[in-house]
Design an enzyme around this catalytic site. Structure first.
Site, PDB file in Angstrom:
ATOM      1  N   HIS A 101      41.211 -40.656 -13.163  1.00 32.73           N
ATOM      2  CA  HIS A 101      41.383 -40.722 -14.610  1.00 32.73           C
ATOM      3  C   HIS A 101      40.759 -41.978 -15.211  1.00 32.73           C
ATOM      4  CE1 HIS A 101      44.474 -37.617 -13.659  1.00 32.73           C
ATOM      5  NE2 HIS A 101      43.962 -37.102 -14.744  1.00 32.73           N
ATOM      6  N   ASP A 156      42.630 -22.215 -27.092  1.00 32.54           N
ATOM      7  CA  ASP A 156      41.455 -22.147 -26.242  1.00 32.54           C
ATOM      8  C   ASP A 156      40.420 -23.127 -26.777  1.00 32.54           C
ATOM      9  OD1 ASP A 156      38.540 -20.824 -26.004  1.00 32.54           O
ATOM     10  OD2 ASP A 156      39.708 -20.298 -24.224  1.00 32.54           O
ATOM     11  N   ALA A 157      39.964 -24.050 -25.943  1.00 30.54           N
ATOM     12  CA  ALA A 157      39.070 -25.117 -26.399  1.00 30.54           C
ATOM     13  C   ALA A 157      37.786 -24.557 -26.997  1.00 30.54           C
ATOM     14  CB  ALA A 157      38.749 -26.059 -25.241  1.00 30.54           C
ATOM     15  N   ASP A 215      38.270 -32.554 -19.669  1.00 29.93           N
ATOM     16  CA  ASP A 215      39.013 -32.598 -18.412  1.00 29.93           C
ATOM     17  C   ASP A 215      39.515 -31.199 -18.088  1.00 29.93           C
ATOM     18  OD1 ASP A 215      40.306 -33.533 -16.165  1.00 29.93           O
ATOM     19  OD2 ASP A 215      42.044 -34.299 -17.242  1.00 29.93           O
TER      20      ASP A 215
END
Length: 499
Positions: free
Chosen positions: A267, A343-344, A361
């Protein structure tokens, strides 16, 4: 009754496709295997039923009982083959073939039975049969995703359908065609129906225990949380490691997302290079566990963070599960954070905001559903949300274990009009893991970090090493991945499954 039997047959097909997409990924391949094998087997079953037409009523009843038993137990059996024997694909082909033969044998026998009910031309009989069959297909096709899966899950849903199949098939014969049966045959079919339903009911009581044991067999460490959402299978495991620390691991659809022992390496490498310059408004796509968000919130000058996550259950766990809140430092409670469950891909098409940094990510593209999130079109949408001077970063898998996938992602970003710089770090739980840092312009962005922000791992020396790729893993010239030609799915299936 006819359309109920048809509905059950379609549910068995959908159950096999769905199970394969959850366990293996690549829904297109799973659907192709199941449907092609079952349709072929249906033809074989239709031919095999020719000698049975003289005893159509009894033969149909027996076939329905066998179909109900095997279809009802199919999901449970395949899950066991996957968990305990590692023979899923071979078992899937066998099960799909057997079920297809039984479904195919129904049609000619039903044709004979319809002629017994009402004498009519062959064309009229076919029309009546297919009308009932297609109505049943509609019923089963809609009931499976909207009723059976949400209420009962895969194993119990298949078992319930098996019971309905057994009762409907036997009732059709015992009620409508009882005059064609002798007393002995009626008693035998009645006993057989009761026996099949009894086996399926017993399997219902055993289903939870079986699922728990089978799921645990797939994981090295004890499972402390398991949750099946309409979107994915969420599993958290935990064990004590040397020194008494906990190793908490998150798995989505069986794929490891992080280990608490070394997740900070991943990360930090994902987030900090993207925030080295402008960072007033930050967008995180994915990252529902809140660990990337934790790193973003280390910057006091970040004014707002939008996080877009598909699964609301993942957000709920990240906010409430004590294992996750300890790791993400209760990041979702920060007033600078706003969360969108969407939903991206679709959210980017609808939202018109600009961001100073975009962090992608997403889960690995080893399933059809995630392949679009590694396409030229998706990165083009992100580019449209980059403010002047903004940066974006994408987790891209392992350049060592999956080099074709890694460099395909880089080429896809480049074709979207974003200039990239590749880098990689060692994350022991994953191995060598890579990223692409991108910006709009002719010059690749410098892979740097703000030295004023606290980090456990990503030092200047680590960054120098991260920008260097060894001679045995040089950059590859790969074609891009698009919605119409998702090459990333092909590469990920061949490379990441081996890894």
């Amino acid at each position: 009754m006819v359309f109920i039997c048809a509905a059950c047959g379609l549910v068995y097909e959908l159950a096999l496709v769905t199970l394969g997409s959850y366990l293996i990924g690549n829904t297109a391949t799973q659907a192709a295997i199941v449907l092609s094998v079952m349709v072929f087997a249906m033809g074989i079953g239709s031919l095999a039923a020719k000698p049975l037409q003289n005893r159509a009523a009894v033969s149909f009843a027996v076939i329905e009982l066998v179909l109900a038993l095997l279809g009802g137990l199919s999901v449970l059996a395949l899950y066991g083959a996957f968990a305990y024997l590692s023979l899923y694909t071979q078992s899937l082909v066998v099960v799909a073939f057997v079920l297809g033969m039984l479904i195919g044998a129904e049609i000619p026998l039903l044709m004979v039975l319809l002629q017994h009910i009402r004498k009519q031309s062959a064309g009229s009989a076919v029309a009546d049969l297919f009308a009932a069959d297609y109505v049943g297909a509609l019923l089963g096709g809609l009931a499976f995703p909207f009723l059976l899966l949400p209420l009962l899950g895969q194993i119990r849903g298949a078992l319930v359908v098996g019971m309905i199949n057994a009762v409907a098939g036997a009732a059709l014969v015992l009620i409508v065609f009882r005059r064609d049966l002798g007393r002995v045959r009626m008693l035998a079919l009645g006993a057989g129906s009761v026996g099949v339903v009894a086996v399926l009911v017993a399997a219902m009581f055993y289903a939870d225990t079986f699922e728990v044991n089978a799921r645990q067999a797939l994981y090295r460490d004890p499972i402390v949380l398991a949750d099946r959402t309409p979107i994915q299978d969420i599993v958290i495991t935990n064990r004590k490691v040397s020194g008494g620390d906990d190793d908490t691991r998150l798995f989505l659809n069986g794929d490891l997302q992080f280990s608490s022992v070394d997740e900070y390496r991943y990360h930090e490498a994902l987030v900090h290079p993207a925030l080295a310059e402008k960072r007033d408004n930050v967008l995180i796509l994915g990252g529902g566990d809140g660990l990337a968000l934790r790193e973003v919130l280390k910057y006091r000058d970040v004014q707002s963070v939008h996080l877009v996550e598909l699964d609301p259950r993942m957000i709920d766990l990240a906010r409430t599960d004590p294992r996750l809140t300890e790791l993400n430092r209760n990041a979702f409670a920060d007033e600078r954070v706003s969360v969108v469950t969407a939903d991206a891909f679709n959210w980017l098409r609808e939202d018109s905001g600009l961001f100073d940094a975009v962090i992608v990510d997403m889960p690995d593209p080893d399933e059809t559903a995630t392949a679009k999130l590694y396409s030229v079109e998706f990165y083009g949408l992100i580019r449209g949300h980059l403010a002047p001077g903004a940066r974006m970063v994408v987790q891209a898998g392992s350049p060592y274990f999956a080099p074709r996938s890694f460099w395909c992602i880089g080429q896809s970003i480049a074709e979207a009009g974003v200039t990239t710089a590749a880098y990689h770090v060692d994350v022991p739980s994953f191995g060598d893991w890579g990223f692409f840092l991108g910006a709009v312009g002719d010059v690749a962005p410098a892979v740097t970090v703000d030295p004023a922000v606290d980090r456990r791992f990503l030092s200047a020396d680590e960054l120098d090493a991260a920008r260097t790729f060894p001679p045995d893993r040089p950059p590859l010239e790969m074609p891009s991945s698009t919605l119409m030609q998702p090459r990333i799915l092909e590469y990920s299936q061949s490379e990441w499954s081996v890894y």
